[in-house]
Design a protein around this motif. Structure first.
Motif, mmCIF file in Angstrom:
data_model
loop_
_atom_site.group_PDB
_atom_site.id
_atom_site.type_symbol
_atom_site.label_atom_id
_atom_site.label_comp_id
_atom_site.label_asym_id
_atom_site.label_seq_id
_atom_site.Cartn_x
_atom_site.Cartn_y
_atom_site.Cartn_z
ATOM 1 N N ILE A 126 -5.736 -8.557 -1.926
ATOM 2 C CA ILE A 126 -5.981 -7.190 -1.456
ATOM 3 C C ILE A 126 -5.391 -6.971 -0.059
ATOM 4 N N PRO A 127 -5.658 -7.845 0.921
ATOM 5 C CA PRO A 127 -5.002 -7.635 2.228
ATOM 6 C C PRO A 127 -3.476 -7.706 2.122
ATOM 7 N N GLY A 128 -2.971 -8.595 1.260
ATOM 8 C CA GLY A 128 -1.530 -8.691 1.082
ATOM 9 C C GLY A 128 -0.937 -7.408 0.525
ATOM 10 N N GLU A 129 -1.610 -6.846 -0.460
ATOM 11 C CA GLU A 129 -1.140 -5.584 -1.034
ATOM 12 C C GLU A 129 -1.207 -4.457 -0.012
ATOM 13 N N LEU A 130 -2.216 -4.484 0.840
ATOM 14 C CA LEU A 130 -2.315 -3.469 1.892
ATOM 15 C C LEU A 130 -1.176 -3.611 2.903
ATOM 16 N N LEU A 131 -0.817 -4.835 3.238
ATOM 17 C CA LEU A 131 0.300 -5.046 4.163
ATOM 18 C C LEU A 131 1.622 -4.580 3.549
ATOM 19 N N ILE A 132 1.800 -4.845 2.272
ATOM 20 C CA ILE A 132 3.014 -4.376 1.583
ATOM 21 C C ILE A 132 3.019 -2.849 1.535
ATOM 22 N N ALA A 133 1.870 -2.257 1.218
ATOM 23 C CA ALA A 133 1.766 -0.796 1.180
ATOM 24 C C ALA A 133 2.031 -0.196 2.562
ATOM 25 N N ASN A 134 1.582 -0.881 3.618
ATOM 26 C CA ASN A 134 1.844 -0.428 4.984
ATOM 27 C C ASN A 134 3.348 -0.343 5.239
ATOM 28 N N GLY A 135 4.075 -1.348 4.799
ATOM 29 C CA GLY A 135 5.531 -1.333 4.975
ATOM 30 C C GLY A 135 6.166 -0.158 4.250
ATOM 31 N N ASN A 136 5.707 0.100 3.030
ATOM 32 C CA ASN A 136 6.244 1.223 2.260
ATOM 33 C C ASN A 136 5.888 2.556 2.910
ATOM 34 N N PHE A 137 4.626 2.701 3.312
ATOM 35 C CA PHE A 137 4.176 3.942 3.926
ATOM 36 C C PHE A 137 4.909 4.191 5.240
ATOM 37 N N SER A 138 5.097 3.148 6.030
ATOM 38 C CA SER A 138 5.828 3.281 7.290
ATOM 39 C C SER A 138 7.255 3.740 7.041
ATOM 40 N N PHE A 139 7.872 3.216 5.991
ATOM 41 C CA PHE A 139 9.228 3.633 5.628
ATOM 42 C C PHE A 139 9.250 5.123 5.290
ATOM 43 N N TYR A 140 8.283 5.585 4.488
ATOM 44 C CA TYR A 140 8.256 6.996 4.103
ATOM 45 C C TYR A 140 8.048 7.900 5.320
ATOM 46 N N LEU A 141 7.190 7.486 6.244
ATOM 47 C CA LEU A 141 6.993 8.269 7.461
ATOM 48 C C LEU A 141 8.263 8.295 8.313
ATOM 49 N N ALA A 142 8.954 7.162 8.360
ATOM 50 C CA ALA A 142 10.209 7.092 9.110
ATOM 51 C C ALA A 142 11.245 8.042 8.513
ATOM 52 N N MET A 143 11.323 8.072 7.190
ATOM 53 C CA MET A 143 12.293 8.948 6.532
ATOM 54 C C MET A 143 11.915 10.417 6.693
#
Length: 177
Positions: A126-143
């Motif tokens: 669960i924490p690992g999936e949250l960290l991966i999701a954080n990377g994806n979400f950060s990318f979307y905010l950056a875009m």
């Protein structure tokens, strides 16, 4: 005119560098995080993850460089647009750095996962999936930041004739879509 050509080449180089480093870095990271037992994969090859994140850090520096090189060109035509675009590139870079830094946290998580003997898998998944999701979400905010900041830039490029009109229109369409 020579200064414009040097600046244009610098911007082009940094855009290509950013594209290649982010794409390659993301591919390296995804090759690990996309595995069924991604924590074990990261534990076994954390250097691959670190390399991917370092490439994403290079991308973030290149993104700032593009904003820095564009700023004096755009300021001559519209200070507000120049500041908006530069600010958007800074926000983009920060968001990408947050996502990449979060990805690095998968390494100690993977180490703890392997050390525990995978007794309670969900406690680590669960924490690992949250960290991966954080990377994806950060990318979307950056875009999102890049898109919002680039719309006025494309309009200004069109009005100022710094690039052929079709290129500026294509940029507008691309950022809107």
């Amino acid at each position: 005119m020579k200064q414009y050509q040097l600046t244009a080449r610098g911007i082009g180089f940094l855009i290509i560098l950013a594209t290649l480093t982010y794409g390659t870095g993301t591919a390296l990271i995804t090759s690990l995080t996309g595995a069924a037992d991604y924590l074990d994969a990261i534990y076994k090859d954390s250097n691959l993850l670190i390399t991917g994140v370092l490439l994403q850090f290079i991308n973030s520096a290149a993104v700032i460089g593009v904003g820095v090189l564009f700023f004096p060109l755009m300021r001559k035509h519209n200070t507000t647009v120049a500041r908006t675009y530069f600010g958007a590139r800074i926000v983009e870079s920060i968001m990408l750095l947050i996502g990449a830094a979060g990805t690095l946290l998968l390494i100690p998580l993977a180490q703890q996962y392997v050390a525990s003997g995978a007794v309670n898998l969900s406690a680590y998944q669960i924490p690992g999936e949250l960290l991966i999701a954080n990377g994806n979400f950060s990318f979307y905010l950056a875009m999102l930041a890049l898109g919002i900041g680039s719309l006025p830039l494309c309009y200004l490029l069109y009005k100022s004739n710094l690039v052929p009109g079709w290129m500026a229109i294509l940029g507008l369409i691309g950022y809107i879509a």
